[in-house]
Design an enzyme around this catalytic site. Structure first.
Site, mmCIF file in Angstrom:
data_model
loop_
_atom_site.group_PDB
_atom_site.id
_atom_site.type_symbol
_atom_site.label_atom_id
_atom_site.label_comp_id
_atom_site.label_asym_id
_atom_site.label_seq_id
_atom_site.Cartn_x
_atom_site.Cartn_y
_atom_site.Cartn_z
ATOM 1 N N ARG A 240 0.964 -1.248 0.127
ATOM 2 C CA ARG A 240 -0.029 -0.079 -0.085
ATOM 3 C C ARG A 240 0.869 1.211 0.017
ATOM 4 O O ARG A 240 1.874 1.185 0.787
ATOM 5 C CB ARG A 240 -1.027 0.069 1.167
ATOM 6 C CG ARG A 240 -1.968 -1.079 1.347
ATOM 7 C CD ARG A 240 -3.230 -0.543 0.041
ATOM 8 N NE ARG A 240 -4.092 -1.564 0.228
ATOM 9 C CZ ARG A 240 -4.190 -2.606 -0.534
ATOM 10 N NH1 ARG A 240 -3.272 -2.791 -1.559
ATOM 11 N NH2 ARG A 240 -5.388 -3.306 -0.636
ATOM 12 N N GLU A 269 -3.622 7.405 -4.086
ATOM 13 C CA GLU A 269 -4.233 7.032 -5.097
ATOM 14 C C GLU A 269 -5.591 7.635 -5.696
ATOM 15 O O GLU A 269 -6.290 7.825 -4.636
ATOM 16 C CB GLU A 269 -4.485 5.446 -5.174
ATOM 17 C CG GLU A 269 -3.016 4.834 -5.418
ATOM 18 C CD GLU A 269 -3.217 3.321 -5.280
ATOM 19 O OE1 GLU A 269 -4.152 2.570 -5.697
ATOM 20 O OE2 GLU A 269 -2.060 2.612 -4.601
ATOM 21 N N HIS A 287 -1.506 0.329 -9.997
ATOM 22 C CA HIS A 287 -2.041 -0.722 -8.919
ATOM 23 C C HIS A 287 -2.484 -1.961 -9.772
ATOM 24 O O HIS A 287 -3.946 -2.247 -9.660
ATOM 25 C CB HIS A 287 -3.118 -0.102 -8.079
ATOM 26 C CG HIS A 287 -2.993 -0.769 -6.954
ATOM 27 N ND1 HIS A 287 -3.749 -0.254 -5.672
ATOM 28 C CD2 HIS A 287 -3.101 -2.001 -6.397
ATOM 29 C CE1 HIS A 287 -3.657 -0.956 -4.732
ATOM 30 N NE2 HIS A 287 -3.535 -2.350 -5.103
#
Ligand code: DGY
Length: 325
Positions: A240, A269, A287
Site C-alpha cells: 500500500r 491514489e 495498481h
C-alpha cells in the site's frame, strides 16, 4: 424471505455478477462512482450487502448510515479502506479475499523488480522516441540479480510467493516480519530473519514491501530507512502506498540516495507525487499487481461467496475469509 439487495461499487467480472444475481437484486456502480464517503452515505441505506473496492471509503459514518447492511466484502486482500472495528460493533461482517491473488502478485513483484533493475520503461521510451541508433555497450546498464539480497518486509503469503520466485533467480532472501516464520518454513524458503528493519535495509540490494497498511506500518519507510539503504539499492512496493513516505522517497531518488524504485501503489491514489513522476529510474504502474483474468475472477467469487454465506446466516467459522475487528 425478501430478495437481498446487493451493491457492487463498480463493474467486476461477469461470472461473479451472474452468481450474485442468483440470490440477490444487484446494482452495479460506474467506475469510481462510490469513491467518496458522501455518495455512500446517500445511497447505501437499504442495501443488505456491499461488494466494494479498495478505493471505497467504508468509514464509520458510512457504516452507521447503512441501517440494513449485513456484510461488506472487499474486492481485495487489503482492507485498510474499511473501519472494521465499527463494523463489528454494528454486527456487520467484513470479508476480504486472501490467497487467491498470491500467485499473480508474486509474478508481478518479480516483473516489477526486473522492469526496474533493467530500466524497461525508460529503454522502451527511448526506442519509441526514435533515439535507438544501434547497440550500445554502455546503454541502460542495470543490476544483475544472482547473488543479490532481496529483503522482504512482511513475509506473508505474497512475500513468500515473491521469495520463491526470487530464489529461482539466484537471490538470497532476508526478511523482516512481526514474528519469525516457523523453522521448517524458513528452511523451505531458505530465508534469514532480520529482527531490525534498519539492519535489513542496510543489507538489502532490493528492499520489497509486502506488509499490510496498519497504524504501525504507516510511513514505515521514511528518510531514516533511506539513509540506511545502500546507494545502489532498489525499493519495490506492491503493498500500500502509505507504507512509504512518498516525499522522502522522491528526495531519495532525486538525490541518488537509492538507485531506483518500482511502485504499483501510491500514498494518495490515484494521484502520484509529482516528484516521483520526474524521478530517475522510477517504474510507476497503476495498481495492477493482481490484474490477471484468473485472479480477478477468483477475487470476485470469494467476495461473492462470503456475501452469500452471511446472507444465508452461515456461522462465522464456516466463512473462511471473514475479517474481524
Ligand atoms: C489487494 O487485493 O489488496 C491488492 O492490492 C489488489 O491488487
Amino acid at each position: 424471505m425478501k430478495t437481498p439487495r446487493i451493491l457492487i461499487t463498480e463493474p467486476i467480472p461477469e461470472t461473479v455478477i451472474a452468481y450474485l444475481k442468483e440470490f440477490g437484486h444487484v446494482t452495479i456502480g460506474e467506475k469510481g462512482q462510490y469513491n467518496t464517503e458522501q455518495i455512500l452515505i446517500n445511497e447505501l441505506d437499504g442495501y443488505d450487502a456491499l461488494l466494494c473496492m479498495l478505493s471505497t471509503p467504508v468509514t464509520k459514518a458510512v457504516l452507521t448510515s447503512a441501517t440494513n447492511l449485513k456484510v461488506v466484502a472487499n474486492f481485495a486482500v487489503g482492507y485498510n479502506n474499511i473501519d472494521v472495528d465499527t463494523a463489528s460493533k454494528l454486527g456487520i461482517k467484513v470479508a476480504n479475499t486472501p490467497d487467491v491473488l498470491t500467485e499473480a502478485c508474486g509474478d508481478f513483484a518479480m516483473a516489477l523488480l526486473m522492469a526496474t533493475t533493467r530500466s524497461f520503461y525508460k529503454a522502451e521510451r527511448y526506442l519509441r522516441d526514435g533515439k535507438f541508433k544501434g547497440w550500445e555497450p554502455l546503454g541502460f546498464l542495470g543490476m544483475e540479480l544472482r547473488g543479490k539480497v532481496l529483503g522482504i518486509v512482511g513475509m506473508g503469503r505474497i512475500g513468500q510467493a515473491f521469495a520463491q520466485r526470487a530464489k529461482a533467480f539466484g537471490m538470497k532472501i532476508m526478511y523482516h516480519n512481526r514474528s519469525q516464520l516457523p523453522p521448517l518454513l524458513e528452511r523451505e524458503l531458505d530465508c534469514t530473519y532480520i529482527s531490525n528493519l534498519e539492519e535489513l535495509a542496510r543489507q538489502s540490494d532490493v528492499l520489497s514491501l509486502n506488509c499490510p497498511l496498519t497504524q504501525e506500518t504507516h510511513h514505515l519507510i521514511d528518510n531514516h530507512i533511506f539513509s540506511n539503504m545502500p546507494t545502489h539499492s532498489i525499493l519495490i512496493n506492491i503493498s500500500r502506498g502509505p507504507v512509504i513516505d512518498e516525499a522522502a522517497l522522491a528526495k531519495a531518488l532525486h538525490t541518488g540516495e537509492i538507485a531506483g524504485a518500482g511502485l504499483d501503489v501510491f500514498e494518495n491514489e490515484p494521484k502520484v507525487h509529482p516528484e516521483l513522476l520526474t524521478a530517475p529510474n522510477c517504474t510507476i504502474l497503476p495498481h495492477i499487481a493482481s490484474a490477471t483474468f484468473e485472479t480477478r475472477e477468483a477475487i470476485g467469487m470469494l467476495a461473492a461467496d462470503a456475501i452469500k454465506k452471511v446472507l444465508e446466516g452461515a456461522r462465522d467459522k464456516d466463512i473462511s475469509n471473514l475479517v474481524t475487528g
